[in-house]
Design a protein around this motif. Structure first.
Motif, short mmCIF file in Angstrom:
data_model
loop_
_atom_site.label_atom_id
_atom_site.label_comp_id
_atom_site.label_asym_id
_atom_site.label_seq_id
_atom_site.Cartn_x
_atom_site.Cartn_y
_atom_site.Cartn_z
N VAL A 36 0.87 -1.17 0.00
CA VAL A 36 0.00 0.00 0.00
C VAL A 36 0.91 1.22 0.00
N MET A 37 0.68 2.13 -0.94
CA MET A 37 1.52 3.31 -1.05
C MET A 37 0.93 4.45 -0.22
N PRO A 38 1.65 4.89 0.83
CA PRO A 38 1.12 5.97 1.67
C PRO A 38 0.77 7.24 0.88
N ASP A 39 1.58 7.59 -0.09
CA ASP A 39 1.30 8.80 -0.88
C ASP A 39 -0.02 8.68 -1.64
N ALA A 40 -0.30 7.46 -2.13
CA ALA A 40 -1.55 7.24 -2.86
C ALA A 40 -2.74 7.32 -1.91
N ILE A 41 -2.56 6.82 -0.67
CA ILE A 41 -3.62 6.93 0.34
C ILE A 41 -3.89 8.41 0.64
N ARG A 42 -2.80 9.17 0.80
CA ARG A 42 -2.96 10.61 1.07
C ARG A 42 -3.73 11.27 -0.06
N PHE A 43 -3.37 10.91 -1.28
CA PHE A 43 -4.00 11.49 -2.46
C PHE A 43 -5.50 11.17 -2.50
N CYS A 44 -5.83 9.91 -2.17
CA CYS A 44 -7.23 9.46 -2.26
C CYS A 44 -8.08 9.93 -1.08
N PHE A 45 -7.42 10.21 0.04
CA PHE A 45 -8.15 10.47 1.29
C PHE A 45 -9.13 11.65 1.17
N ASP A 46 -8.64 12.77 0.66
CA ASP A 46 -9.50 13.95 0.55
C ASP A 46 -10.67 13.71 -0.40
N ILE A 47 -10.40 12.96 -1.46
CA ILE A 47 -11.45 12.65 -2.44
C ILE A 47 -12.52 11.78 -1.80
#
Ligand SMILES: [Zn+2]
Length: 109
Positions: A36-47
């Motif tokens: 799981v890529m933390p940066d991708a989670i950060r990116f998706c979180f707000d959405i």
């Protein structure tokens, strides 16, 4: 990008626990070997959080390094992939940390 689905699940779980309260902070633990890529989670979180009680919450991600234990000699060492070889020559390595992906804490207002 499977992180979108994972993040959707995280937001759903946090929303369930929050009930009608506004969520101010979410802390996750993501293992280095969890794929799981933390940066991708950060990116998706707000959405994913948009129009939910999680919208605007602060996201904290703690990355847990991988650790393995040799099944033969019992030695523990850092793993940067979910397999490896012990210095004793054994390839029977049990992964003891780094595969987790969990919601550690959440705070509501
Ligand atoms: Zn060993």
């Amino acid at each position: 990008m499977h992180e979108l689905g994972i993040t959707r699940n995280i937001v759903a779980i946090v929303s369930d626990h929050a009930g009608a309260s506004q969520v101010s902070r979410v802390a996750l633990q993501i293992g280095a070997l969890s794929a799981v890529m933390p940066d991708a989670i950060r990116f998706c979180f707000d959405i994913c959080a948009k129009n939910t009680v999680v919208e605007g919450a602060q996201l904290e991600i703690e990355e847990v390094p991988g650790r393995g234990r040799c099944q033969r000699c019992g030695r523990e060492f850092a793993l940067d992939k979910p397999f490896g070889q012990c210095i004793c020559g054994s390839r029977q390595i049990a992964c003891i940390a780094g595969e987790e992906m969990k919601i550690k804490e959440m705070e509501t207002i």
